[in-house]
Write an enzyme that holds these catalytic residues in place. Structure first.
Site, PDB file in Angstrom:
ATOM      1  N   VAL A  46     -36.059  16.921  -7.756  1.00 28.30           N
ATOM      2  CA  VAL A  46     -36.923  16.079  -8.561  1.00 28.30           C
ATOM      3  C   VAL A  46     -36.257  14.517  -8.559  1.00 28.30           C
ATOM      4  CG1 VAL A  46     -37.961  15.498 -10.898  1.00 28.30           C
ATOM      5  CG2 VAL A  46     -37.862  17.926  -9.939  1.00 28.30           C
ATOM      6  N   CYS A  47     -35.054  14.446  -8.791  1.00 30.18           N
ATOM      7  CA  CYS A  47     -34.412  13.445  -8.867  1.00 30.18           C
ATOM      8  C   CYS A  47     -34.726  12.110  -7.809  1.00 30.18           C
ATOM      9  CB  CYS A  47     -32.849  13.394  -9.340  1.00 30.18           C
ATOM     10  SG  CYS A  47     -32.367  14.198 -10.743  1.00 30.18           S
ATOM     11  N   PRO A  48     -34.597  12.402  -6.680  1.00 27.99           N
ATOM     12  CA  PRO A  48     -34.970  11.599  -5.512  1.00 27.99           C
ATOM     13  C   PRO A  48     -36.268  10.971  -5.509  1.00 27.99           C
ATOM     14  CG  PRO A  48     -34.579  13.555  -4.501  1.00 27.99           C
ATOM     15  CD  PRO A  48     -34.049  13.882  -6.001  1.00 27.99           C
TER      16      PRO A  48
END
Length: 187
Positions: A46-48
């Site tokens: 999810v972070c990128p």
């Protein structure tokens, strides 16, 4: 205990930005609006998507006088490697702070105790170094930078218009409210 309306704590951290390693401290945000965008870890899922979404709004936030800092407990070296290898993260132009000692993570009270990671959290700090809002989500729930920009605009509006408040779904240019006894029960 809520961090709303509290002063950020002093810090110094290494970061990666636009091909360079830099040092960031509370002095860098003095007199400016700042976003601290915590995420669990580099080379994840999810972070990128979140960092790329925020990168798409970076120029707008910069025009609004907002400095943007992403923060994870990875080192600034890992941030560079991720920036160099990920199509999404390569769009990032804001500083990517490395917090391997968890200093900022603990200062902002977003440590995942025992995991060595930060929670997924966003903080808006005003020019006086005071936290005006924060958002904290569960691991799998990505954030929306468009909504973040709307909230920043609302915070900036109420700072420059004392006595006014922004209602739900307020967008720049919409009517605001001036709280008074005359409005009680009429909204």
């Amino acid at each position: 205990m809520s961090l709303i309306n509290t002063q950020i704590q002093p810090f110094t951290a290494n970061a990666y930005r636009n091909g360079d390693f830099i040092e960031v401290s509370q002095d860098d945000i003095a007199g400016s609006w700042a976003i601290f965008f915590f995420y669990p870890g580099d080379f994840t899922f999810v972070c990128p998507t979140e960092l790329a979404d925020l990168a798409e709004h970076h120029d707008e936030l910069e025009r609004m006088g907002v400095k943007v800092y992403s923060v994870s407990t990875d080192s600034h070296f890992v941030h560079k490697a991720w920036h160099d290898t990920s199509a999404d993260v390569s769009k990032v132009q804001y500083a990517m702070i490395g917090d391997p000692a968890l200093t900022l993570t603990r200062n902002f009270d977003v440590e995942r105790v025992g995991a060595g990671q930060a929670d997924r959290a966003t903080f808006l700090v005003d020019p006086d170094g005071v936290i005006q809002f924060y958002e904290l989500t569960a691991e799998g729930i990505g954030r929306n930078a468009t909504e973040l920009v709307r909230k920043v605009k609302a915070a900036q509006y109420i700072r420059s218009h004392p006595g006014q408040v922004c209602p739900a779904h307020w967008e720049e240019g919409d009517d605001t409210l001036a709280p008074s006894i005359d409005l009680v029960g009429k909204i």
